[in-house]
Motif scaffolding. Structure first.
Motif, PDB file in Angstrom:
ATOM      1  N   SER A  53       0.858  -1.176   0.000  1.00  0.00           N
ATOM      2  CA  SER A  53       0.000   0.000   0.000  1.00  0.00           C
ATOM      3  C   SER A  53       0.897   1.229   0.000  1.00  0.00           C
ATOM      4  N   VAL A  54       0.592   2.206  -0.863  1.00  0.00           N
ATOM      5  CA  VAL A  54       1.449   3.383  -1.005  1.00  0.00           C
ATOM      6  C   VAL A  54       0.790   4.649  -0.470  1.00  0.00           C
ATOM      7  N   LEU A  96       1.602  -0.632  -4.993  1.00  0.00           N
ATOM      8  CA  LEU A  96       2.636  -0.992  -5.957  1.00  0.00           C
ATOM      9  C   LEU A  96       2.952  -2.469  -5.821  1.00  0.00           C
ATOM     10  N   PHE A  97       3.483  -3.016  -6.908  1.00  0.00           N
ATOM     11  CA  PHE A  97       4.023  -4.370  -6.901  1.00  0.00           C
ATOM     12  C   PHE A  97       5.180  -4.396  -7.880  1.00  0.00           C
ATOM     13  N   VAL A 117      -5.685  -7.296  -8.687  1.00  0.00           N
ATOM     14  CA  VAL A 117      -4.857  -7.911  -7.651  1.00  0.00           C
ATOM     15  C   VAL A 117      -5.765  -8.864  -6.896  1.00  0.00           C
ATOM     16  N   ASN A 118      -5.406 -10.138  -6.895  1.00  0.00           N
ATOM     17  CA  ASN A 118      -6.174 -11.170  -6.217  1.00  0.00           C
ATOM     18  C   ASN A 118      -5.341 -11.663  -5.037  1.00  0.00           C
ATOM     19  N   LEU A 169       3.178   1.074 -10.208  1.00  0.00           N
ATOM     20  CA  LEU A 169       2.375   1.841  -9.267  1.00  0.00           C
ATOM     21  C   LEU A 169       0.987   1.973  -9.859  1.00  0.00           C
ATOM     22  N   GLY A 170      -0.037   1.607  -9.087  1.00  0.00           N
ATOM     23  CA  GLY A 170      -1.404   1.660  -9.595  1.00  0.00           C
ATOM     24  C   GLY A 170      -2.348   2.410  -8.680  1.00  0.00           C
ATOM     25  N   GLU A 171      -3.270   3.125  -9.293  1.00  0.00           N
ATOM     26  CA  GLU A 171      -4.337   3.779  -8.545  1.00  0.00           C
ATOM     27  C   GLU A 171      -5.491   2.800  -8.415  1.00  0.00           C
ATOM     28  N   VAL A 172      -5.967   2.591  -7.200  1.00  0.00           N
ATOM     29  CA  VAL A 172      -7.014   1.608  -6.942  1.00  0.00           C
ATOM     30  C   VAL A 172      -8.367   2.176  -7.353  1.00  0.00           C
ATOM     31  N   ILE A 173      -9.073   1.412  -8.192  1.00  0.00           N
ATOM     32  CA  ILE A 173     -10.386   1.801  -8.682  1.00  0.00           C
ATOM     33  C   ILE A 173     -11.476   1.218  -7.794  1.00  0.00           C
TER      34      ILE A 173
END
Length: 161
Positions: A43-44, A52-53, A73-74, A134-138
């Motif tokens: 978690s960022v 991020l992963f 992400v599962n 890096l991803g923004e969570v929808i």
């Protein structure tokens, strides 16, 4: 000052002392499903919600995520260690015979997971032989099951002290 670097095998062993969760990142691109096991999920930010992963540079799943710019992400449940092994290495057809649902954006969601998130790629950074995505969570959902844990090369479950 003499600054030596640690041997990669030693580094891997030492980092194995840090227990992690296990997740499968996934996407769909040009009619094909892609997925890979990760344990580098972090978690960022809460504003906006970001995570991020890391993925191997040039991996098929990482390449598909770069192109699609969306991924799921599962977070695996304690009963899904077989999926962790299935989504590593060079195995093709990783999704065959699996219970998979799809998000509104067509992202693969593995049934029985402890939690699922859908994300939009924000930034990708190269770091050694990996990419940091890096991803923004929808969106995100969670289930009532214990997470799968990985420690020193062995799967386990979380138990409160």
């Amino acid at each position: 000052m003499n600054m030596q670097t640690i041997d990669p095998k030693r580094f891997r062993s030492v980092m194995g002392a840090f227990p992690t969760g296990v997740a499968i990142i996934a996407t769909a691109w040009e009619g094909e499903l892609f997925g890979a096991t990760i344990n580098s999920l972090t978690s960022v930010s809460l504003t906006p919600c970001m995570l991020l992963f890391c993925t191997n540079e040039g991996s098929a799943t990482g390449s598909a995520i770069r192109k699609r710019k969306l991924f799921s992400v599962n977070i695996l449940g304690h009963h899904q260690s077989d999926l962790s092994a299935r989504f590593t290495g060079k195995q093709r057809n990783r999704f065959d015979d699996l219970a998979v649902a799809f998000s509104a954006d067509g992202l693969p969601l593995l049934q029985g997971a402890a939690a699922q998130l859908c994300c939009r790629v924000s930034t990708i950074h190269k770091a050694g032989d990996h990419d940091i995505i890096l991803g923004e969570v929808i969106s995100g959902e969670e289930a009532a099951c214990k997470p799968l844990v990985f420690h020193k090369g062995v799967y386990g479950i979380f138990q409160r002290a």
